[in-house]
Design a protein around this motif. Sequence first.
Motif, PDB file in Angstrom:
ATOM      1  N   ASP A   1       0.827  -1.197   0.000  1.00  0.00           N
ATOM      2  CA  ASP A   1       0.000   0.000   0.000  1.00  0.00           C
ATOM      3  C   ASP A   1       0.867   1.255   0.000  1.00  0.00           C
TER       4      ASP A   1
ATOM      5  N   GLY B   1      -8.349   2.989  -1.536  1.00  0.00           N
ATOM      6  CA  GLY B   1      -7.112   2.273  -1.279  1.00  0.00           C
ATOM      7  C   GLY B   1      -7.279   0.781  -1.503  1.00  0.00           C
TER       8      GLY B   1
ATOM      9  N   ALA C   1      -0.887   4.710  -0.015  1.00  0.00           N
ATOM     10  CA  ALA C   1      -2.062   5.580  -0.148  1.00  0.00           C
ATOM     11  C   ALA C   1      -2.864   5.145  -1.375  1.00  0.00           C
ATOM     12  N   LEU C   2      -3.035   6.019  -2.350  1.00  0.00           N
ATOM     13  CA  LEU C   2      -3.852   5.700  -3.521  1.00  0.00           C
ATOM     14  C   LEU C   2      -3.011   5.317  -4.732  1.00  0.00           C
TER      15      LEU C   2
END
Length: 263
Positions: free
Chosen positions: A49, A74, A51-52
């Motif tokens: 991960d 996400g 964030a986006l």
Amino acid sequence: MGTDTFNFDKKELIKQSFDQMDIHLQGTQYSLAQKVALTCRILFDNGHDSALAGQITARSEKPGTYLTQRLGLGFDEICAGNLLLVNENLEVLQGDGMANPANRFHSWLYRARPDVQCIIHTHAVHTAALSMLEVPLEISHMDNCVLYDDVAFLPEWPGVPVGNEEGELIAQAIGKKRAILLAHHGLLVACSSIEESCLLAIAFERAAKMQLLARAAGAIKPIDPVLGREAHDWILRAQRNAVGFAYYARRTLRKKNHQYCLE
């Protein structure tokens, strides 16, 4: 009486093992959308991960279309029900919202590689750190040999990958390999199944972490190319990918925050 295998050579034992895998190893019955959603959650749990940032796509049944996540969510928020079906121009055919504009280079890669069914691009932290050194990924441990001689390297950063130029560059740089390290950026894997892509993305980040740890202690020693290729083919089996993905899926679905991702 069973077969006495103590006189078998290595090739015979490998063949015997492959035959047994074909019989005994079973995958999962998840739908395409469920596999994509599970992949998002699995990778979130394994340090991918950012964030986006990052995209996961999978070819759909209709040519020139693929599933991907909605921009603004996400990896840990993706469910089968909130995925988007888009065309090569990133126009949404099913679902609400918009796709990540960076998916454009996925479209270029799908055009260049008819064998590819799933593309994963993430900024996993160890891979991203390694990319800052502008050095290729080194495969020098048995566990990582699923990527042996199967990782390309793009040494220059073309900037935000939303243009057609970046798509052409990345598609050309990866060639026929299953993965590529993008300098100052992250990883990309492009494989013949969602299961394979998911497991190779996990292996890629682990290999990057091991490389950084090993380089901090000394020079990395290469492995025998013949043995590296042997291990690559040993690990990279459809049946192994299927049961490996099933294991990660079970592990992910045991967590409360991921239990509804199949809906």
